[in-house]
Scaffold this active site. Structure first.
Site, mmCIF file in Angstrom:
data_model
loop_
_atom_site.group_PDB
_atom_site.id
_atom_site.type_symbol
_atom_site.label_atom_id
_atom_site.label_comp_id
_atom_site.label_asym_id
_atom_site.label_seq_id
_atom_site.Cartn_x
_atom_site.Cartn_y
_atom_site.Cartn_z
ATOM 1 N N ASP A 66 0.796 -1.263 -0.051
ATOM 2 C CA ASP A 66 -0.041 -0.105 0.099
ATOM 3 C C ASP A 66 0.941 1.230 0.117
ATOM 4 O OD1 ASP A 66 -2.663 1.380 0.432
ATOM 5 O OD2 ASP A 66 -2.069 1.729 2.220
ATOM 6 N N THR A 99 -3.150 5.802 -4.354
ATOM 7 C CA THR A 99 -1.942 6.459 -3.673
ATOM 8 C C THR A 99 -0.616 6.305 -4.405
ATOM 9 O OG1 THR A 99 -1.378 4.647 -2.098
ATOM 10 C CG2 THR A 99 -2.759 6.858 -1.492
ATOM 11 N N THR A 100 -0.394 5.120 -4.923
ATOM 12 C CA THR A 100 1.006 4.724 -5.729
ATOM 13 C C THR A 100 0.651 5.473 -7.102
ATOM 14 O OG1 THR A 100 0.903 2.544 -4.596
ATOM 15 C CG2 THR A 100 2.274 2.824 -6.423
ATOM 16 N N ASP A 394 -9.236 -0.131 1.420
ATOM 17 C CA ASP A 394 -9.104 0.871 0.173
ATOM 18 C C ASP A 394 -10.414 0.240 -0.779
ATOM 19 O OD1 ASP A 394 -6.903 1.627 0.767
ATOM 20 O OD2 ASP A 394 -5.795 1.067 -0.788
HETATM 21 P P1 ADP Z 1 -2.717 2.468 -6.069
HETATM 22 O O1 ADP Z 1 -2.145 2.697 -5.040
HETATM 23 O O2 ADP Z 1 -2.471 3.469 -7.157
HETATM 24 O O3 ADP Z 1 -4.220 2.116 -5.967
HETATM 25 P P2 ADP Z 1 -2.324 -0.323 -6.748
HETATM 26 O O4 ADP Z 1 -1.352 -1.417 -6.526
HETATM 27 O O5 ADP Z 1 -3.648 -0.612 -6.098
HETATM 28 O O6 ADP Z 1 -2.154 1.059 -6.773
HETATM 29 O O7 ADP Z 1 -2.488 -0.654 -8.549
HETATM 30 C C1 ADP Z 1 -3.654 0.051 -9.185
HETATM 31 C C2 ADP Z 1 -3.500 -0.038 -10.640
HETATM 32 O O8 ADP Z 1 -3.656 -1.486 -10.845
HETATM 33 C C3 ADP Z 1 -4.524 0.669 -11.513
HETATM 34 O O9 ADP Z 1 -3.957 1.447 -12.521
HETATM 35 C C4 ADP Z 1 -5.433 -0.709 -11.782
HETATM 36 O O10 ADP Z 1 -5.938 -0.298 -13.154
HETATM 37 C C5 ADP Z 1 -4.422 -1.553 -12.007
HETATM 38 N N1 ADP Z 1 -5.017 -2.913 -12.087
HETATM 39 C C6 ADP Z 1 -5.553 -3.562 -11.396
HETATM 40 N N2 ADP Z 1 -5.966 -4.903 -11.669
HETATM 41 C C7 ADP Z 1 -5.538 -5.052 -12.667
HETATM 42 C C8 ADP Z 1 -5.243 -6.119 -13.814
HETATM 43 N N3 ADP Z 1 -5.962 -7.081 -13.716
HETATM 44 N N4 ADP Z 1 -4.568 -5.882 -14.783
HETATM 45 C C9 ADP Z 1 -4.026 -4.613 -14.942
HETATM 46 N N5 ADP Z 1 -3.946 -3.701 -14.265
HETATM 47 C C10 ADP Z 1 -4.735 -3.870 -13.078
HETATM 48 MG MG MG Z 2 -5.075 0.385 -5.166
#
Ligand code: ADP
Ligand code: MG
Length: 556
Positions: A66, A99-100, A394
């Site tokens: 996270d 957030t990332t 989240d």
């Molecule tokens: P954040 O802290 O920004 O929410 P995450 O590690 O939760 O970071 O990643 C979010 C990103 O992962 C988003 O851009 C979302 O579209 C992408 N994502 C989630 N599931 C998938 C998937 N199955 N394939 C590709 N991208 C994905």
């Molecule tokens: Mg996320």
């Protein structure tokens, strides 16, 4: 930290015993500090992102994926790097997720700005271009967004699952998204104007270790992880009158500086009798109000415990403040802070039962005003449950947002590539050097699909080229599904994100980057190259100022 205007550019003054870095050097210094932070979280982006192990100065370990948690635990004390941490915190507060993404985009905006500065483009032109692009990008996000029907269970659960993947929830995501959806539906209310309102404060997440994640469940009401103060008290009370108390059931402390001097056994006895009387009176007040169950935020004296047990009252002490507040939602009544004024009107109503195996009380509300459900999240160990809880929190936020805001986007980089494509067209209409900044902004947001690919072990350049080609030929929703490894319509594939969180990520990333770009003068009290981190290494203008030394000791 004082701020002073000089030729339109704020100058930050960090101390008196000044070490000074100016203009290009200042910008370079700040940009690399900010980028170092962004780089630190990049590898966690997306479902295939890696986790970080953070060890704090006490040796406590957190394993997480996270963004905001990593940055907070890193204990950064470089002022510029802190601005980037603030991006994550704003994003967390405003959107609960993304957030990332926000931090990674901020870092990339700065990296691309550096290239523009090297071409002798003035920072104000970059800032102006970034602002134009950010506004246009948000407009396009809204154009591309798809409206959600609040009853579309499939879509809302997809939003929750997309947010949860990569956070230890993979194996059980169907169960967890089902629990989340039911929890949300339970607390959602329709406002007068027909819109849906969700108060996530009515959803409590309680964690329990020792059992499998798959045994997690949704409870109507609250779960209180406490024991009765005495075993002789009843633990199952149906249709109970409940008292929520944030006052201790103890002898009131005499003034701090008065000493009671006792010279004879008689006097001692009198003193003890008086204490007993006080406790007896408090218990009588509880009994007279008609309470069967007391949840007390503070302590309960041994003697009072016995009196309560004798009256057949169940009492629980040192209940967390947040639990008392949640119990208030569930049970109704009021939170009593002075027993002298307690009446039957202050009491709430509910069924209290005991789970002996988990040593939990289940509390189900019976009053008209009763709200609240609890997600009982289970997992084998603390580390597992804690990461799961972060992921679930989240997911809960974004699913709630989706219900209320009602707009979603295709994920997996689809939205970023599409917006970048539209921004490049828009750039043609922008004159002067700002045009280059708008283009740089477009390149910056494409970092998301690149990093998603990279973290999934795919070739980021190939993927981006293919995605661009797809979008240029009108495939608005083509993104990378890292679970299948394919470029596909991610909306159809169920990789969906809330529009609000994406808009917020664009806004806060732009604001942070611009804030850093605006600084052309750093005057520091300490030596910029050796801030604090003896082991920090990379010092000096352009380095991290060493500020991340201590906190990052345990990072992998
Ligand atoms: P954040 O802290 O920004 O929410 P995450 O590690 O939760 O970071 O990643 C979010 C990103 O992962 C988003 O851009 C979302 O579209 C992408 N994502 C989630 N599931 C998938 C998937 N199955 N394939 C590709 N991208 C994905
Ligand atoms: Mg996320």
């Amino acid at each position: 930290m004082a701020e002073q205007r000089m030729q339109g550019q704020p100058m930050i003054i960090m101390g008196e015993d000044a070490q000074r870095v100016k203009d290009k050097d200042a910008q370079e210094h700040n940009i690399s500090a900010a980028r170092a932070v962004a780089d630190a979280v990049r590898s966690t982006l997306g479902p295939k992102g890696m986790d970080k192990m953070l060890v704090d100065s006490m040796g406590d370990v957190t394993i997480t994926n996270d963004g905001v948690t990593i940055l907070q635990e890193m204990d950064i004390d470089n002022p510029t790097a802190e601005m980037i941490v603030e991006v994550a915190e704003t994003q967390e507060d405003e959107a609960g997720d993304g957030t990332t993404t926000a931090v990674a985009i901020a870092g990339e905006l700065l990296k691309n700005a550096e290239d523009l500065l090297e071409q002798d483009i003035h920072p104000t032109a970059v800032i102006k271009g970034y602002n134009l692009a950010s506004e246009k990008a948000r407009e396009e996000v809204d154009n591309i967004a798809v409206d959600v029907d609040p009853d579309d269970e499939g879509l809302i659960r997809s939003v929750a699952e997309t947010s949860m993947t990569g956070k230890g929830a993979e194996l059980d995501k169907e169960l967890l998204s089902d629990i989340l959806y039911r929890a949300l539906k339970n607390v959602a209310v329709e406002a007068e104007d027909g819109s849906t309102v969700v108060d996530v404060a009515n959803i409590n997440i309680e964690t329990q270790t020792g059992r499998a994640v798959g045994e997690s469940e949704l409870l109507n009401g609250a779960a209180i992880d406490k024991d009765p103060v005495l075993d002789s008290m009843p633990v199952e009370v149906e249709d109970a009158n409940t008292l929520l108390l944030n006052e201790a059931i103890e002898v009131e402390e005499a003034e701090a500086d008065t000493n009671v001097s006792i010279d004879s056994p008689d006097q001692l006895q009198k003193f003890l009798d008086q204490e007993e009387k006080q406790l007896r009176q408090k218990v009588d007040q509880i009994e007279e109000a008609g309470a069967d169950v007391v949840f007390c935020q503070k302590g309960i004296d041994d003697m009072a415990q016995h009196y309560l047990a004798k009256e057949g009252i169940l009492a629980v002490r040192r209940v967390k403040k947040s639990d008392i507040q949640f119990l208030h939602n569930v049970l109704g009544g009021s939170i009593v802070s002075d027993l002298d004024s307690v009446t039957a009107d202050d009491l709430g109503h509910g069924d209290v039962s005991r789970d002996e195996e988990d040593e939990l009380f289940y509390v189900e509300g019976l009053s008209e005003e009763s709200h609240g459900v609890t997600i009982l999240l289970r997992g084998s160990t603390d580390h597992v449950v804690e990461e799961l809880e972060r992921g679930l929190t989240d997911a809960l936020d974004v699913a709630a947002q989706t219900l209320t805001d009602g707009r979603v986007l295709p994920g997996g980089g689809a939205i970023e590539v599409e917006v970048a494509d539209r921004l490049r067209t828009f750039a043609d209409s922008v004159s002067g050097r700002e045009q280059l900044a708008v283009e740089a902004f477009a390149d910056s947001i494409e970092l998301i699909p690149r990093v998603l690919a990279e973290n999934a072990g795919l070739d980021p350049i190939d993927i981006l080229v293919d995605l661009r080609t797809a979008h240029e030929s009108g495939e608005e929703r083509t993104g990378l599904n890292v679970l299948s490894g394919e470029l596909e319509d991610t909306f159809e594939a169920g990789v969906v994100e809330p529009a609000h969180a994406k808009e917020q990520a664009l806004t806060s990333a732009t604001e942070a980057a611009n804030l850093v770009l605006k600084i052309d003068d750093i005057i520091s009290a300490g030596d910029l190259s050796t801030d604090k981190g003896e082991e920090g290494g990379a010092g000096g203008p352009g380095g991290m100022g060493g500020g991340m030394g201590g906190g990052m000791g345990g990072m992998m």
